[in-house]
Each structure stands twice: as structure tokens, then as C-alpha cells.
Design an enzyme around this catalytic site. Sequence first.
Site, PDB file in Angstrom:
ATOM      1  N   PRO A  11       0.795  -1.228   0.000  1.00 49.61           N
ATOM      2  CG  PRO A  11      -0.089  -1.083   2.139  1.00 49.61           C
ATOM      3  CD  PRO A  11       0.561  -2.054   1.193  1.00 49.61           C
ATOM      4  CG  ASN A  75       8.480  -2.015   0.104  1.00 50.73           C
ATOM      5  OD1 ASN A  75       7.931  -2.069   1.208  1.00 50.73           O
ATOM      6  ND2 ASN A  75       9.008  -0.901  -0.367  1.00 50.73           N
ATOM      7  CG  HIS A  81       5.534  -2.208   9.967  1.00 49.41           C
ATOM      8  ND1 HIS A  81       6.862  -2.574  10.001  1.00 49.41           N
ATOM      9  CD2 HIS A  81       5.440  -1.197   9.054  1.00 49.41           C
ATOM     10  CE1 HIS A  81       7.539  -1.797   9.151  1.00 49.41           C
ATOM     11  NE2 HIS A  81       6.706  -0.960   8.569  1.00 49.41           N
ATOM     12  CD  GLU A  99      11.156  -7.397   5.532  1.00 45.92           C
ATOM     13  OE1 GLU A  99      11.613  -8.435   6.086  1.00 45.92           O
ATOM     14  OE2 GLU A  99      10.561  -6.509   6.137  1.00 45.92           O
ATOM     15  CG  HIS A 101      11.259  -2.203   4.246  1.00 49.08           C
ATOM     16  ND1 HIS A 101       9.896  -2.181   4.142  1.00 49.08           N
ATOM     17  CD2 HIS A 101      11.566  -3.363   4.878  1.00 49.08           C
ATOM     18  CE1 HIS A 101       9.398  -3.265   4.696  1.00 49.08           C
ATOM     19  NE2 HIS A 101      10.391  -4.008   5.138  1.00 49.08           N
ATOM     20  CG  LEU A 102      11.509   2.438  -1.306  1.00 46.69           C
ATOM     21  CD1 LEU A 102      10.083   2.934  -1.404  1.00 46.69           C
ATOM     22  CD2 LEU A 102      12.293   2.784  -2.542  1.00 46.69           C
ATOM     23  CB  SER A 103      12.613   4.394   4.710  1.00 45.99           C
ATOM     24  OG  SER A 103      11.637   3.492   5.208  1.00 45.99           O
ATOM     25  NE  ARG A 108      10.349   6.039   8.226  1.00 44.85           N
ATOM     26  CZ  ARG A 108       9.357   5.843   7.356  1.00 44.85           C
ATOM     27  NH1 ARG A 108       9.423   4.836   6.480  1.00 44.85           N
ATOM     28  NH2 ARG A 108       8.319   6.648   7.330  1.00 44.85           N
TER      29      ARG A 108
HETATM   30  C1  DQA Z   1       8.295   1.068   3.562  1.00 42.01           C
HETATM   31  C2  DQA Z   1       8.433   1.265   5.086  1.00 42.01           C
HETATM   32  C3  DQA Z   1       7.106   1.037   5.760  1.00 42.01           C
HETATM   33  O1  DQA Z   1       7.237   1.236   7.169  1.00 42.01           O
HETATM   34  C4  DQA Z   1       6.071   2.018   5.251  1.00 42.01           C
HETATM   35  O2  DQA Z   1       4.814   1.765   5.836  1.00 42.01           O
HETATM   36  C5  DQA Z   1       5.976   2.018   3.762  1.00 42.01           C
HETATM   37  C6  DQA Z   1       7.215   1.959   2.995  1.00 42.01           C
HETATM   38  C7  DQA Z   1       9.606   1.400   2.843  1.00 42.01           C
HETATM   39  O3  DQA Z   1       9.735   0.990   1.692  1.00 42.01           O
HETATM   40  O4  DQA Z   1      10.468   2.088   3.398  1.00 42.01           O
HETATM   41  O5  DQA Z   1       4.912   2.150   3.191  1.00 42.01           O
HETATM   42  O6  DQA Z   1       7.993  -0.289   3.309  1.00 42.01           O
END
Ligand code: DQA
Length: 155
Positions: A11, A75, A81, A99, A101-103, A108
Site C-alpha cells: 500500500p 516491499n 508491520h 524483503e 524497504h526504501l527507507s 524510524r
Molecule cells: C516502507 C516502510 C514502511 O514502514 C512504510 O509503511 C511504507 C514503505 C519502505 O519501503 O520504506 O509504506 O515499506
Amino acid sequence: MAKVILVLNGPNLNLLGTREPSIYGRETLDEIGVRTKARAETLGLTVDFRQSNSESELIEWIHAARGKCAGLIVNAGAYTHTSIALLDALRAVALPVIEVHLSNIYAREDFRRYSYVSAVANGLISGFGGHGYELAIEAMARLFERKPQSPKKKK
Ligand code: DQA
């Protein structure tokens, strides 16, 4: 035939480019898809790159990957979570999972530090923006290369 890697985006990732650019950058998901596919091609792999805001659609795609795809790059956005259902689907199909994640989810808010996907993932790439998808393709290619260890010869 080239192995197919299903790359699933959860999402809000359709909003990349304009969504919180200070965290997620200015690159759109389409642009990330293009370079992910290009990297895969150089390694002889094919990428099926998808995004959905719907948990059930993501689950259906995971189920359909069984028998068709050689691995999954996931992703799951915020479902990472929260979703035991995604975890169960990934566990059920028993394919290699990387897995992404961009961030950097560990730098965070506390609620982002727990990932259900990690429980079934072979590995995790977090914090490298769109480049993380290319790194995941490379990691997947390496997983495929890994041969089962042959039993040691008796001396
Ligand atoms: C994310 C990190 C998640 O916590 C967040 O809800 C996202 C993007 C990322 O790619 O950094 O929607 O998956």
C-alpha cells in the site's frame, strides 16, 4: 526459460515520487520497476513487478506465484508491520523471499521496527531507496546459484 521473480509492492507505494520525498525520494514506482527489470535481465532473470493497496490482492498474487515464480521480492509497505495473513501466505508458498524497504525501517518510528515479513525472508535490504530492489535481484540471483552442499567424502 528465464526464472521469474515476482516483485510485490504494498500500500501507498503507488504514490512514490510525491509521497514524503524526504523519506522515500523522488523516484516513481514505475521508474524503480524499469531499473529492477533491467538489472534482472543482465542476470538472465525475468521480473513481474506489481503493486496493490489491497492485502487480499497481494495474498492472491503470492498464492498464484507457487509453481510459476522462482522467488519473491516483497516491499509490503505498512502491511510489513501488521499482516500475519501475508506472513502465512509467504510461508505457505515456501519460495525464497527477499524483503525490501526504501527507507531504513530501524531508524524510524518504533512501530516500524517489527516486520512479519522478516520471519520468512531469506534476507532484508532496507534504506537504499530504489537501488534496494536491484540489490535484492542480485541477492536472489546469488541464492539461485547456491548449490546444495555435497556430502563430504570419507577418507
Ligand atoms: C516502507 C516502510 C514502511 O514502514 C512504510 O509503511 C511504507 C514503505 C519502505 O519501503 O520504506 O509504506 O515499506
